[in-house]
Design a protein around this motif. Structure first.
Motif, mmCIF file in Angstrom:
data_model
loop_
_atom_site.group_PDB
_atom_site.id
_atom_site.type_symbol
_atom_site.label_atom_id
_atom_site.label_comp_id
_atom_site.label_asym_id
_atom_site.label_seq_id
_atom_site.Cartn_x
_atom_site.Cartn_y
_atom_site.Cartn_z
ATOM 1 N N GLN A 39 0.829 -1.195 0.000
ATOM 2 C CA GLN A 39 0.000 0.000 0.000
ATOM 3 C C GLN A 39 0.873 1.258 0.000
ATOM 4 O OE1 GLN A 39 -3.464 -0.055 2.543
ATOM 5 N NE2 GLN A 39 -2.863 -2.102 3.169
ATOM 6 N N TYR A 40 0.331 2.315 -0.537
ATOM 7 C CA TYR A 40 1.095 3.545 -0.632
ATOM 8 C C TYR A 40 0.140 4.684 -0.943
ATOM 9 C CZ TYR A 40 0.335 2.715 -5.574
ATOM 10 O OH TYR A 40 -0.265 2.499 -6.782
ATOM 11 N N PRO A 41 0.533 5.929 -0.671
ATOM 12 C CA PRO A 41 -0.313 7.060 -1.044
ATOM 13 C C PRO A 41 -0.445 7.146 -2.562
ATOM 14 C CG PRO A 41 1.295 7.700 0.604
ATOM 15 C CD PRO A 41 1.691 6.340 0.102
ATOM 16 N N HIS A 42 -1.658 7.206 -3.055
ATOM 17 C CA HIS A 42 -1.892 7.226 -4.500
ATOM 18 C C HIS A 42 -1.955 8.644 -5.068
ATOM 19 C CE1 HIS A 42 -2.690 2.937 -5.402
ATOM 20 N NE2 HIS A 42 -2.893 2.906 -4.103
ATOM 21 N N ARG A 59 11.198 4.375 1.098
ATOM 22 C CA ARG A 59 11.338 4.897 -0.272
ATOM 23 C C ARG A 59 11.604 6.401 -0.256
ATOM 24 N NH1 ARG A 59 6.681 1.532 -1.110
ATOM 25 N NH2 ARG A 59 7.327 -0.380 -2.198
ATOM 26 N N ASN A 60 11.081 7.060 0.756
ATOM 27 C CA ASN A 60 11.196 8.518 0.825
ATOM 28 C C ASN A 60 12.274 9.001 1.790
ATOM 29 O OD1 ASN A 60 8.816 9.867 -0.799
ATOM 30 N ND2 ASN A 60 7.971 8.019 0.138
ATOM 31 N N SER A 61 13.141 8.081 2.217
ATOM 32 C CA SER A 61 14.232 8.493 3.110
ATOM 33 C C SER A 61 15.577 7.964 2.628
ATOM 34 C CB SER A 61 13.955 7.999 4.537
ATOM 35 O OG SER A 61 13.773 6.594 4.564
ATOM 36 N N THR A 62 15.680 7.699 1.333
ATOM 37 C CA THR A 62 16.960 7.304 0.757
ATOM 38 C C THR A 62 17.915 8.500 0.755
ATOM 39 O OG1 THR A 62 16.226 7.896 -1.463
ATOM 40 C CG2 THR A 62 15.821 5.625 -0.738
ATOM 41 N N GLU A 63 19.174 8.235 0.493
ATOM 42 C CA GLU A 63 20.158 9.324 0.419
ATOM 43 C C GLU A 63 19.766 10.321 -0.668
ATOM 44 O OE1 GLU A 63 22.927 10.058 2.367
ATOM 45 O OE2 GLU A 63 21.926 8.565 3.632
ATOM 46 N N GLU A 64 19.241 9.818 -1.749
ATOM 47 C CA GLU A 64 18.804 10.714 -2.817
ATOM 48 C C GLU A 64 17.624 11.572 -2.358
ATOM 49 O OE1 GLU A 64 17.220 10.472 -7.464
ATOM 50 O OE2 GLU A 64 17.521 8.637 -6.300
ATOM 51 N N ALA A 65 16.698 10.978 -1.630
ATOM 52 C CA ALA A 65 15.506 11.703 -1.203
ATOM 53 C C ALA A 65 15.819 12.808 -0.198
ATOM 54 C CB ALA A 65 14.492 10.729 -0.605
ATOM 55 N N ILE A 66 16.857 12.606 0.640
ATOM 56 C CA ILE A 66 17.162 13.600 1.678
ATOM 57 C C ILE A 66 18.339 14.486 1.283
ATOM 58 C CG2 ILE A 66 16.250 12.057 3.463
ATOM 59 C CD1 ILE A 66 19.151 11.484 4.313
ATOM 60 N N PRO A 117 4.748 -13.650 2.037
ATOM 61 C CA PRO A 117 5.177 -12.725 0.982
ATOM 62 C C PRO A 117 6.327 -11.841 1.467
ATOM 63 C CG PRO A 117 2.792 -12.728 1.192
ATOM 64 C CD PRO A 117 3.319 -13.500 2.350
ATOM 65 N N TYR A 118 7.230 -11.557 0.559
ATOM 66 C CA TYR A 118 8.386 -10.719 0.881
ATOM 67 C C TYR A 118 8.385 -9.512 -0.044
ATOM 68 C CZ TYR A 118 13.261 -9.207 1.204
ATOM 69 O OH TYR A 118 14.400 -8.467 1.363
ATOM 70 N N VAL A 119 8.259 -8.334 0.554
ATOM 71 C CA VAL A 119 8.230 -7.100 -0.225
ATOM 72 C C VAL A 119 9.000 -6.031 0.542
ATOM 73 C CG1 VAL A 119 5.991 -6.449 0.776
ATOM 74 C CG2 VAL A 119 6.723 -5.421 -1.369
ATOM 75 N N THR A 120 9.820 -5.258 -0.167
ATOM 76 C CA THR A 120 10.603 -4.196 0.454
ATOM 77 C C THR A 120 10.404 -2.899 -0.315
ATOM 78 O OG1 THR A 120 12.620 -4.438 -0.873
ATOM 79 C CG2 THR A 120 12.353 -5.933 1.023
#
Length: 527
Positions: free
Chosen positions: A27-30, A135-142, A179-182
């Motif tokens: 799930q994620y913000p759409h 997903r929103n706290s990667t080095e690129e994102a920050i 299930p495995y999801v990252t």
């Protein structure tokens, strides 16, 4: 005062979330603008992080789980679901209310069980929002933040990984092959692969070993947030159960993880009962990590509200709800005689209401069979009521890990052959167990000898020390007692005197809705 509040703001995190996760584990913000408007400041990141913590105890954006995060069968929060599966299926808790929940008490659940399904989807909702945060706290994102802010955001990211690991541990323990999801998987239209127990074990071990180096020490952590010690406690629990999950013992590794927790400076609280009252946030000497619950910020009808109100009878006529800090009881739980018979008269941990109650449960629907629990309360240290529980739930935190459990994990690992590079593991095991016993008895009269320290003793001692703390099902499975006909309790297998179970019951079934939605997922054996 509780420091780290689980502030839940619908406009910050949950705008646009799916109403059901049955057909989409990830799930994620759409709404595309959501991420752009939310992940703009350290404070906003912290509020989203708070939601990750809160997902374990509340299932919506409003009081008591209103404005729900997503739809489930019963709509119960994560911890209420976890309590049901970890406690009602064991020798500890009998349930009074009628309905499908009796299937848990009798080990008669199926692939369409609504309580099992709720737990499964609560776990994967938490995993999904942790993935979205990552997903929103990667080095690129920050990249646009200052160096100081980046350091703080990296810690937030590590915390999110820990919370995801905790949820995955529950998935592994309850459902096995899952299930495995990252955060690295595509968003939307993605059907996660199914990992077997060993693969999930290896993933968790890798994550926790890394996080132990990244997270701050417990002494440098705000109350209610995770730390190195919490990571080591979870790692110790993973290692202790490794033979179940991965077919191989990791008992020396378990001892090493326990040592790191012990050496972090924790000490046993003098008063056992105070670990479970509304001031238990003050017990940072023993409580390593807890889910913060309070009537103002995280009012829940599950978690400790469930444990406290559910333990009080509304029809007994002798048990007074105000004595436990609540206005009325729900008459949900009774202790099975298989549990209460393990206590000696001097053991102060035997917190049961016995008046007009028979010790053994002879009828699941009869509220007068089985003692009533008195372990949890909504009272402060001074005896005052912490909150108006009839309207606002309780304000007692749920200890996820505490030092006594770590001592007992160390002792068990030593008895199973684990070694300690710092000394004789069996001698230390005896010392740790007797520390727990001395608190329980108020003096050394309950201490045991080396000859008395056996695996059977450890299993019973874990029941005495940790009942109603959501570890019992896992313990019984590890000791091969959960399905065995060699150890019975009331209504095990649906019979009043108990009977052995089919081996399939060591795991719960993957919900049939998930099997239908994801062609990668195969059902657990026997279902």
């Amino acid at each position: 005062m509780k420091i780290f509040r689980y502030i839940i703001i619908a406009s910050v995190l949950c705008s646009g979330l799916l109403v059901s996760c049955i057909n989409d584990l990830d799930q994620y913000p759409h709404i595309e603008e959501t991420n752009k408007s939310v992940y703009t400041s350290v404070e906003n990141y912290k509020m989203v992080l708070a939601k990750l913590y809160a997902s374990f105890i509340i299932c919506g954006q409003e009081k008591g789980g209103g404005n729900k995060d997503f739809a489930t069968n019963k709509g119960y929060d994560y911890m209420r679901s976890y309590i049901n599966l970890q406690e009602l299926t064991t020798d500890e808790v009998a349930y009074t209310w009628s309905g499908n929940i009796f299937d848990l008490c009798k080990h008669q659940w199926t692939i369409s069980d609504i309580f099992v399904s709720d737990m499964y989807y609560q776990i994967y909702f938490t995993i999904s929002i942790c993935n979205e945060f990552l997903r929103n706290s990667t080095e690129e994102a920050i990249d646009g933040f200052s160096d100081t802010d980046k350091e703080e955001l990296r810690t937030f990211r590590s915390e999110a990984r820990f919370l995801r690991a905790l949820a995955y541990f529950h998935a592994l323990d309850l459902f096995g092959n899952v299930p495995y999801v990252t955060e690295n998987n595509p968003v939307g239209g993605f059907l996660p692969p199914q990992y077997n127990q060993q693969q999930i074990f290896e993933f968790l071990e890798s994550e926790l070993v890394a996080l132990e180096k990244e997270l701050p020490a417990a002494s440098q952590t705000e109350y209610g947030r995770t730390s190195k010690a919490a990571t080591d406690a979870l790692l110790a629990r993973l290692y202790l159960n490794a033979e179940v999950y991965a077919g191989k013992g990791y008992y020396t590794e378990c001892i090493a993880a326990c040592n790191r927790v012990i050496q972090a400076g924790f000490q046993l609280e003098n008063d056992y009962r105070s670990l479970f009252n509304a001031d238990n946030h003050l017990r940072k000497n023993e409580i390593i990590f807890s889910f913060a619950v309070d009537a103002t910020h995280t009012m829940s009808w599950g978690a400790t509200t469930y444990l406290i109100c559910g333990s009080v009878s509304s029809s007994n006529g002798k048990q007074i709800p105000a004595d436990y800090g609540v206005q009325s009881g729900w008459t949900s739980f009774r202790a099975k005689g298989a549990l209460t018979s393990k206590f000696e008269s001097k053991d102060k941990r035997a917190l049961f209401f016995t008046e007009d109650q028979s010790q053994y449960v002879t009828d699941l629907k009869d509220e007068f069979t089985g003692y009533l629990f008195e372990k949890w309360s909504n009272l402060k240290d001074d005896g005052s009521i912490a909150s108006n529980s009839a309207a606002d739930g309780v304000s007692t935190d749920f200890p996820v890990f505490r030092l006594a459990d770590v001592y007992l994990m160390y002792a068990e690992a030593a008895l199973r052959g684990g070694t300690d590079t710092q000394g004789d593991a069996r001698s230390m095991a005896l010392e740790y167990v007797n520390k727990i016993r001395e608190r329980a008895y108020g003096d050394p009269s309950g201490n045991i000898t080396a000859a008395q320290l056996t695996l059977d003793f450890i299993l019973d001692e874990r029941a005495r020390e940790l009942y109603m703390e959501c570890v019992r099902r896992t313990d019984l499975i590890r000791f091969n007692k959960f399905i065995s006909a060699d150890y019975l309790w009331e209504y095990k297998g649906g019979e009043a005197r108990g009977k052995g179970l089919d081996k399939k019951y060591n795991l719960f079934p993957i919900p049939e809705t998930e099997i239908s939605a994801n062609s990668n997922i195969k059902q657990n054996d026997g279902y």
